[in-house]
Design a protein around this motif. Structure first.
Motif: not given
Length: 923
Positions: A67-69, A75-81, A182-189
Motif C-alpha cells: 500500500r505504501d507503494e 499511514k504517514a500521520q501515525r505517531a511513532p509507536m 480513514d484518518t488513522v491510516d491517512n486515507v482521505p474519503g
C-alpha cells in the motif's frame, strides 16, 4: 456435523488496544508489562471460550507494504509507536508462542491481508472462521462462515450484526469505508462524510459505483465534496480493500493446508520462567498448582454494585482488579466513605447528570465520581422513574460535597468541565481545583478529530460504553434523564467519570512530551476554560425594546423590497425559492447564466447573485432581501427571546474545542457573526448596552494577523512599516505601485489592503482578481510585484507549505499544532486548499492564542486590583467590557498595555480602545 473452527487473532490491533487499556504495569526489573498482560489475558479467554482446533495470532511486520507503494502517504500521520509498547513487542511474540499459539508475520503485507487470505482459504476447505479484532475494516470479510468477535466490547458480528452496526451489508463495507476514509491510516474519503451519510448513500445508490454515477445529482455541500473526491475514490477503495490472495507459502509450512496452525499445549516450564520474569505472580501460581486466594469480586447487589468486564478481557491483573465497580450511593454512610476516598486520591473525576443542555438552566439529577479507572460512584438525587429508590436529600448531599468541590487543593478532572462549573454554580457551588479536562487534552493533541467522550474512549482506550441514546432513547420517544433506571444511570455516569481518569493516563503523558503542547494546554486552554465560564455566567445586557423596534423597521423594509422585486420581474414570485428565482432571472429576463448546479440548473447562490448585481437591479434587490431576512430571523427577532428571565441578560456559550486554529466559537446565540458591513447589521450592536453608571468598552488588536506575518516572515519591508508606526497598507501600496508614500491614492491603498489580507489567506491571482474586480493578468502582476518587494513573505509561504507537507501540520508561535490531513493525501484542489490553510493557520492560530492570553492577563489584573469591570464578550480579536464610570480611565490605559504585553514580537502589538453607551458606539 459442525465445521472445524479456525480462530484468527488480529494481534496488531489488540496489542495497541491492550497497551492503552491496561494500567502501567511493571515487572520486577521495572520493564513495562501492561500490554503483555492484556494479550495473555485475552488469548487465554479466547482459547477457553471459542474451542477452536486451529488458530493463529497475526501481527504486522515492520517495514513498508504494497500500500505504501500505491500511496506514499499511507499511514504517514501515525505517531511513532510509544517506546513502552515497542519494548513489549518481543515479549508478546514470545509468550504467545509459549501459550501454544502459532504466530504469523509476513513482510510486505499487513496483518489484515494475511487474515483475509487465511479466512478465504479456510472457508474453501470447509472451516468456520472466527476473527478476533477491534478493526472495523475486517467487517468486509464477514459471510455465512466468517464472523468477528471483539473481546474488549464483547461484541459479535455476523452478517446481520454488520448490517445492524454499520447500516450496510458486509459486501458493501469496502464502499462504506471508501466514502468515509480513514484518518488513522491517512486515507482521505469524502470530506464531511461520516458513517450515517456513507451508509445512506450506499443504501440509496446500491454501491460505491452507484454513488459515483449519481454524483452530479447529489445536492448541497455533501454533493460538492463528493464531486471533489471523485478522482481519489478508486485509490481509496483500493487502499481499504483487504487482499484475499497473499502468498503465505514461505511463512506457513505445507500451505495451503492448515495443519501447521493447530493449537498446541502451552510450554509450562518456559511459561513459568516467563511469568516469573515479568512478575505475573497469580498466573505463575496457577501454572505451578499453587492456587492463590480468590480476589473479592463486585456483585450486583443492594445498594448498586456493578461487575462488568473491563478491557482488555475482563480478567484480573496481578495486583490490579480490572472488574469495573460502580457504586450507587443511597446512604450517608456510603457518601461519607466516598468523600473520604475523594479526599485521599491525588486526582478524581466528576460528572453531573442534568435535566437540560442549557448550562444556565440545568439542574442536577445526579452526580458521579471516580478515584481510579474501573471504580466510580453515582449519587442519584432527582430520579423520578416508577422504580426509583429513595434518594438522599439534595441539599444535604451538596452541603457535604461542597467543601471538597470548592477545595482548590483537591485536584479534579472531567470532560468539558466548563459545563459542570455552570451546573454546580446553579446549585450555589463554586467548583475549584480543576486540574485536567479530557475534552481540552484531545483538542490540544488532535484538534482535527472529534472530542466527545464516547469517541475518545473508543479511539484511545478501545472501550465502548453506554450512550445517552442507549439510556434515554431517541426523538419523540426520548425520556428525561430523571426517568432513567437508577442502576443504568449508575453504569452510564460511572463510566463517564472513570473513563476520564483512564483517558487522562493516555492523553496527558503525550502532551507532557511536547513543551509547546504542554504550554498550550496548561497555560492557555485550561485557564481560558475557567475564565470563559465567568464571562458566560456574567452575560451581556440587551435592549430588547430597541431590537423589537429594529425588527419592525426591517419587516417594513422587506415588504417594500418584495414589491420592488415583483415590479422588476413583472410578476409575483417566491423570493425564498431558488427555482422560481432562476426561472425569473434566466428564463423570463434572460440574464446570463454564470454557473450551474450539480443538476444542471442555473445557480442562484450568493456568489452568482453578487456578480449579476453589478449590472442588473433584480439580483441586487434579492441579495438585499436575503441579508435583511436573515438578520431579522437570527438576531432582531431571536435575541430578545434568548434573554435569561433570572438575570435579564443574554448568555452565549463559547466552545473551545471546535476551530482547529484555536479560535473560540460562540453559539446560542452566536455573537461573533453579527454582520457589520451593512448599516442594519451595525445597528444590531446598538442593542448591546451597558447598565446605568457603566459604559461599554471595546479593545481590539490592530491588524494582528499582518503583524504576526511580519514577525514570522521577518520581511524587512513589513517589519519597518510596523516598527515605524506607518500605515501598513499605504506602505505596501507605495512599494507595489512604485510611488512615494505621500502620493499613494485611496484606490491604491484599497488595492494594497486587499493584497495584504488576501495573501495571508493564501489568495491567488484568480481570487485577487475577483476581489478587486480586475483582470486576472493584472492581479497576477500585482502579486508578482508584491513578492518582489516583500520577498520574505514569499519565502515564508514557500517554506511553510513545504514544511507542512513534510510534517502534516503547522504550528503557532506558542506551539499549537494545526493538522492538515489533505496536504499530503488530498487530490489537487483539496491539497491546494490545505496549502492555503497552511499559510494562514499559523497567523490565525497565533492570533487566537494571543487573544486568549490577553483575556487571562486582563482578568488577572482586574482580580488583583479588585476592579468591578467585567469582560462580557470575546469576538475574534476583540474584547468587550462592561466598565463602571469610575474605572474608565484605568481601563483606557491599562487594558491596551496589558494586551500589548502578552507576547514580545519583532513588531509592536497594538490594541485600540473605544468607549460608548453601547457596543456600536464603542467602535
Amino acid at each position: 456435523m459442525s465445521k472445524p473452527i479456525l480462530l484468527l487473532v488480529d494481534g496488531s490491533s489488540y496489542l495497541y488496544r491492550a497497551f492503552h487499556a491496561m494500567p502501567d504495569l511493571r515487572g520486577p526489573e521495572g520493564q513495562p508489562t501492561g500490554a503483555v498482560h492484556g494479550m495473555v489475558a485475552m488469548l487465554q479467554r479466547l482459547r477457553s471460550d471459542v474451542g477452536a482446533e486451529h488458530a493463529v495470532c497475526v501481527f504486522d511486520a515492520s517495514g513498508p507494504t504494497f500500500r505504501d507503494e500505491w500511496y506514499p502517504e499511507y499511514k504517514a500521520q501515525r505517531a511513532p509507536m510509544p517506546p513502552e509498547l515497542r519494548a513489549q513487542i518481543e515479549p508478546i511474540h514470545e509468550v504467545v508462542k509459549l501459550l501454544g499459539w502459532p504466530v504469523l508475520t509476513v513482510p510486505g503485507i499487513e496483518a489484515d491481508d494475511a487474515i483475509g487470505t487465511l479466512s478465504r482459504v479456510a472457508v474453501e476447505q470447509g472451516h468456520r472462521v472466527i476473527v478476533s479484532t477491534g478493526d472495523k475494516d475486517l467487517a468486509q470479510l464477514v459471510n455465512a462462515d466468517v464472523e468477528l468477535i471483539n473481546t474488549m466490547s464483547n461484541e459479535r458480528l455476523d452478517e446481520a450484526g454488520v448490517v445492524a452496526k454499520f447500516g450496510v451489508a458486509p459486501d458493501r463495507i469496502i464502499d462504506y469505508l471508501t466514502l468515509m476514509g480513514d484518518t488513522v491510516d491517512n486515507v482521505p474519503g469524502v470530506t464531511g462524510v461520516g458513517p450515517k451519510t456513507a451508509a445512506k448513500w450506499v443504501a440509496e445508490y446500491g454501491s460505491l459505483d452507484g454513488v459515483i454515477a449519481a454524483a452530479p445529482t447529489v445536492k448541497g455541500k455533501a454533493g460538492e465534496n463528493l464531486r471533489a473526491a471523485l478522482d481519489w475514490l478508486p485509490m481509496g477503495r483500493r487502499l481499504v480493500t483487504v487482499k484475499l490472495d497473499c502468498d503465505l507459502g514461505s511463512h506457513i509450512a505445507g500451505w495451503p493446508t492448515l495443519e501447521p496452525l493447530a493449537l498446541r499445549e502451552a510450554d509450562k516450564a518456559l511459561l513459568a520462567e516467563f511469568y516469573a520474569r515479568n512478575g505475573f505472580k497469580t498466573w505463575l501460581k496457577e501454572l505451578t498448582g499453587e492456587a492463590p486466594a480468590p480476589k473479592p469480586k463486585a456483585v450486583a447487589a443492594n445498594p448498586g454494585l456493578f461487575d462488568e468486564p473491563a478491557p482488555p478481557a475482563g480478567a484480573a491483573a496481578d495486583g490490579v482488579d480490572l472488574a469495573r465497580r460502580y457504586d450507587t450511593i443511597l446512604s450517608f454512610e456510603q457518601l461519607e466513605a466516598w468523600i473520604a476516598r475523594l479526599r485521599a486520591a491525588p486526582l478524581c473525576a466528576l460528572d453531573t447528570e442534568t435535566d437540560s443542555l442549557d448550562p444556565m438552566a440545568a439542574q442536577i439529577v445526579g452526580i458521579s465520581f471516580a478515584d481510579k479507572p474501573g471504580e466510580a460512584a453515582y449519587i442519584p438525587l432527582h430520579h423520578s422513574g416508577p422504580d426509583a429508590p429513595e434518594q438522599l436529600p439534595f441539599d444535604e448531599v451538596l452541603a457535604r460535597l461542597k467543601p471538597w468541590l470548592e477545595d482548590e487543593s483537591a485536584k479534579k478532572i472531567g470532560q468539558n468541565l466548563k459545563y459542570d462549573r455552570h451546573v454546580l454554580a446553579n446549585a450555589g457551588i463554586a467548583l475549584a481545583g480543576v486540574q485536567h479536562d479530557t475534552l481540552l487534552q484531545s483538542y490540544v493533541l488532535e484538534a482535527h478529530k472529534t472530542h466527545n467522550l464516547e469517541a475518545l474512549a473508543e479511539r484511545h482506550l478501545g472501550r465502548k460504553g453506554l450512550s445517552y441514546e442507549d439510556l434515554c432513547g431517541k426523538g419523540a420517544h426520548q425520556i428525561p434523564f430523571a426517568q432513567v433506571d437508577v442502576a443504568r444511570a449508575t453504569t452510564y455516569s460511572g463510566e463517564d467519570s472513570e473513563m476520564c481518569l483512564h483517558l487522562n493516563q493516555v492523553l496527558w503523558p503525550q502532551i507532557e512530551l511536547e513543551p509547546g503542547l504542554t504550554r498550550i494546554y496548561r497555560d492557555i486552554e485550561m485557564p481560558t476554560a475557567a475564565l470563559l465560564a465567568r464571562i458566560e455566567r456574567h452575560g451581556v445586557l440587551i435592549d430588547a425594546a430597541r431590537l423589537q423596534a429594529q425588527s419592525h423597521e426591517i419587516g417594513q423594509r422587506l415588504i417594500a423590497l418584495e414589491q420592488q422585486c415583483y415590479e422588476i420581474a413583472g410578476q409575483p414570485f417566491n423570493i425564498g425559492s431558488p427555482k422560481q428565482i432562476g426561472d425569473i432571472l434566466f428564463g423570463k429576463l434572460g440574464l446570463p447564466v454564470v454557473k450551474k448546479t450539480a443538476t444542471g440548473a442555473p445557480s442562484t447562490d450568493e456568489e452568482v447573485l453578487t456578480e449579476l448585481a453589478a449590472d442588473f437591479p433584480l439580483p441586487a434587490r434579492i441579495l438585499e432581501y436575503r441579508g435583511l431576512a436573515k438578520l431579522k430571523s437570527t438576531y432582531t427577532d431571536k435575541l430578545p427571546l434568548q434573554i435569561n428571565a433570572h438575570t435579564g441578560r443574554v448568555h452565549t456559550n463559547y466552545a473551545q474545542a471546535v476551530a482547529v486554529t484555536g479560535r473560540l466559537s460562540s453559539n446560542e446565540p452566536n455573537l461573533q457573526n453579527i454582520p457589520i458591513r451593512t448599516a442594519e447589521g451595525r445597528r444590531v450592536r446598538e442593542a448591546f448596552v451597558a447598565p446605568a453608571g457603566c459604559s461599554i468598552v471595546s479593545a481590539d488588536y490592530s491588524q494582528i494577523e499582518l503583524r504576526i506575518m511580519a514577525h514570522i516572515s521577518e520581511d524587512p519591508g513589513l517589519l519597518k512599516a510596523f516598527q515605524e508606526g506607518q500605515d501598513v497598507h499605504r506602505a505596501t501600496a507605495s512599494e507595489v505601485f512604485g510611488v512615494p508614500l505621500g502620493e499613494v491614492s485611496s484606490e491604491q491603498r484599497r488595492y494594497a489592503k486587499t493584497i495584504n489580507f488576501g495573501l495571508i489567506y493564501g489568495m491567488g491571482a484568480f481570487g485577487l482578481a475577483a476581489a478587486l474586480g480586475i483582470e486576472q493578468k493584472a492581479a497576477k502582476d500585482y502579486i508578482e510585484r508584491y513578492f518582489t518587494r516583500f520577498a520574505g513573505v514569499k519565502r515564508y509561504m514557500d517554506e511553510t507549505k513545504a514544511r507542512a507537507a513534510e510534517r502534516g501540520y503547522v504550528e503557532t508561535l506558542f506551539g499549537r499544532r494545526i493538522y492538515l490531513p489533505e496536504i499530503r493525501g488530498g487530490n489537487g484542489p483539496r491539497r491546494a486548499g490545505a496549502e492555503r490553510q497552511a499559510i494562514n493557520a499559523p497567523m490565525q492560530g497565533t492570533a487566537a492564542d494571543l487573544i486568549k492570553l490577553a483575556m487571562l492577563a486582563v482578568q488577572a489584573e482586574l482580580d488583583r486590583s479588585a476592579k468591578q469591570t467585567a469582560i462580557v464578550m470575546q469576538v475574534h480579536d476583540e474584547l468587550v467590557f462592561e466598565v463602571p464610570e469610575a474605572e474608565l480611565d484605568w481601563v483606557r490605559t491599562e487594558v491596551p498595555r496589558l494586551m500589548a504585553g502578552v507576547a514580545e514580537l519583532k513588531v509592536p502589538l497594538l490594541a485600540e480602545v473605544g468607549v460608548g453607551s453601547n457596543w456600536e458606539e464603542a467602535h
